[in-house]
Design a protein around this motif. Structure first.
Motif, short mmCIF file in Angstrom:
data_model
loop_
_atom_site.label_atom_id
_atom_site.label_comp_id
_atom_site.label_asym_id
_atom_site.label_seq_id
_atom_site.Cartn_x
_atom_site.Cartn_y
_atom_site.Cartn_z
N TYR A 62 0.66 -1.26 0.15
CA TYR A 62 0.13 -0.17 0.09
C TYR A 62 0.72 1.50 -0.07
O TYR A 62 0.17 2.46 -0.54
N GLY A 63 2.26 1.07 0.49
CA GLY A 63 3.08 2.54 0.26
C GLY A 63 3.74 2.51 -0.74
O GLY A 63 3.94 3.74 -1.20
N LYS A 64 4.00 1.32 -1.50
CA LYS A 64 4.88 1.52 -2.65
C LYS A 64 4.35 1.08 -3.91
O LYS A 64 4.56 1.44 -5.03
N GLY B 18 -6.97 1.94 10.11
CA GLY B 18 -6.51 1.74 8.90
C GLY B 18 -6.95 2.86 8.09
O GLY B 18 -7.67 2.72 6.98
N CYS B 19 -6.82 4.17 8.63
CA CYS B 19 -7.48 5.02 7.86
C CYS B 19 -6.83 5.63 6.44
O CYS B 19 -7.62 6.21 5.62
N GLY B 20 -5.75 5.11 6.09
CA GLY B 20 -5.17 5.29 4.70
C GLY B 20 -4.76 6.71 4.26
O GLY B 20 -4.49 7.53 5.27
N ASP C 184 -3.23 4.29 11.16
CA ASP C 184 -2.45 3.63 10.01
C ASP C 184 -1.02 3.38 10.10
O ASP C 184 -0.40 4.17 10.86
N MET C 185 -0.71 2.34 9.69
CA MET C 185 0.69 1.67 10.00
C MET C 185 1.52 2.16 8.79
O MET C 185 2.82 1.71 8.61
N THR C 186 1.08 2.69 7.49
CA THR C 186 1.71 3.00 6.49
C THR C 186 2.00 4.63 6.23
O THR C 186 1.19 5.49 6.00
N PRO C 187 3.32 4.80 6.63
CA PRO C 187 3.62 6.32 6.52
C PRO C 187 3.60 7.02 5.13
O PRO C 187 3.01 8.23 5.34
N TYR D 57 -0.20 0.39 14.63
CA TYR D 57 -0.95 -0.89 14.50
C TYR D 57 -2.34 -0.78 14.93
O TYR D 57 -2.50 -0.62 16.41
N ILE D 58 -3.38 -1.19 14.17
CA ILE D 58 -4.72 -1.17 14.85
C ILE D 58 -4.94 -2.23 15.94
O ILE D 58 -5.85 -2.17 16.52
N GLU D 59 -4.19 -3.09 15.93
CA GLU D 59 -4.30 -4.29 16.85
C GLU D 59 -3.43 -3.84 18.31
O GLU D 59 -3.50 -4.76 19.24
#
Length: 359
Positions: free
Chosen positions: A19-21, A81-83, A105-108, A138-140
């Motif tokens: 999702y990041g790259k 996981g708001c993106g 979200d975990m994706t910078p 992380y959402i968990e």
């Protein structure tokens, strides 16, 4: 075949990479799992908010449903996981100046887009102060980003929980951070039966929100064991894999995107019936209130339902918008019961015409 990692840290890394790259926009997706619009008729206020959202936020957003519950005004909302923040920004407008929205979200790379356009959206919505913030995490593991117990009225998520290796941990965290009477309102992908280890190990199928999906019966078991009321189905639609190679791998497995609402309330035993009258006091839903895919309560027609189903309204933020009256004699026709929700198969429902009364 690109093989999915086997431990949680590596799964996170693979999803961040995807999702990041790898994905630059919705056009790079190989299936329609992460871009199903959702069949519900969108309230006018939601359409207005979406029209004001920045184009980059929309283009780089991946979701499979409509996750905007009724009566959001003044609510504190968490988006898992708001993106790029599309749903956060829509809710920023809907909750208004007295509400607040937090996205995790975990994706910078995705959060960078959300943060870069935050001021733009505050100006678009006419907010004098910012009512949305974004956290990297992380959402968990919401405790690691400082989220305390019992602080949110609503938690939403849009096609993200399937990407998390430990889904039970996500639901446990949601239960922890929701206020009593709070609501998880979320869309995700579900499978007809438990996905095999071989499919779960496929990196592309996982990244496309398919092979990480829970079977719908697994969802029911996990959340009720944690202490939530049974999930109530709002809408669902079949998911098609428009990719011959990936479709062949999936064989007989069926997938759907479904939106559920799940309340953090103590389940009430069905010992009586209640007549539930809607006052028509929720903005954008003045004529009727959609409680489930098959239950709508119009201002002009009170509904008789089991005490368990009525408890979802009675013990949540929706209570002021309804009047409740106990009914001593059982109604002639069957009435909805909360326990029935556990057996609602979304793969059977999606072939039906789903009634909606709200515009």
């Amino acid at each position: 075949t690109k093989h999915m990692a086997t431990n949680n840290e590596e799964v996170h890394s693979d999803v961040q990479e995807y999702y990041g790259k790898e994905l630059k926009s919705k056009d790079d997706l190989k299936t329609n799992a992460c871009c199903t619009a959702g069949g519900a008729k969108m309230p006018q206020r939601v359409k207005q908010a979406l029209a004001l959202c920045h184009e980059e936020v929309i283009t780089k957003f991946y979701g499979c449903g409509v996750v905007f519950p009724q009566a959001p005004e003044g609510c504190t909302v968490l988006d898992l996981g708001c993106g790029t923040g599309r749903d956060c920004f829509v809710l920023s407008m809907l909750v208004g100046p007295t509400g607040h929205v937090t996205g995790v979200d975990m994706t910078p790379e995705q959060l960078e887009v959300a943060r870069r356009h935050t001021d733009y959206h505050m100006k678009q919505f006419g907010h004098s102060s910012c009512n949305v913030d974004f956290l990297l995490g992380y959402i968990e593991k919401l405790d690691t980003v400082g989220i305390k117990d019992n602080v949110f009225d609503v938690v939403i998520s849009n096609c993200v929980i399937n990407l998390v290796p430990d889904k039970e941990a996500v639901f446990r965290e949601v239960y922890r951070v929701l206020k009593p009477g709070g609501e998880l309102y979320f869309s995700d992908v579900y499978s007809s039966h438990p996905v095999t280890a071989e499919l779960r190990s496929d990196k592309v199928l996982w990244g496309e929100c398919i092979s990480g999906a829970l079977a719908w019966k697994q969802l029911m078991k996990v959340v009720t064991e944690i202490g939530f009321a049974p999930p109530v189905l709002m809408e669902c639609s079949p998911l098609t894999v428009n990719n011959t190679h990936l479709g062949e791998k999936l064989g007989d497995f069926k997938f759907c995107s479904a939106t559920y609402r799940i309340f953090k309330i103590d389940t009430v035993q069905d010992k009586s019936y209640e007549q539930v009258s809607y006052k028509g006091t929720i903005q954008g839903h003045q004529d009727c209130f959609q409680l489930a895919y098959n239950i709508s309560i119009s201002v002009s027609h009170p509904e008789i339902m089991s005490s368990s189903m009525a408890s979802l309204l009675k013990h949540s933020r929706y209570a002021p918008h309804f009047a409740f009256q106990q009914v001593d004699t059982p109604p002639e026709s069957p009435v909805p019961s909360l326990s029935d929700c556990i057996n609602v198969n979304p793969f059977e429902v999606q072939t039906m015409t789903m009634p909606t009364c709200c515009s």
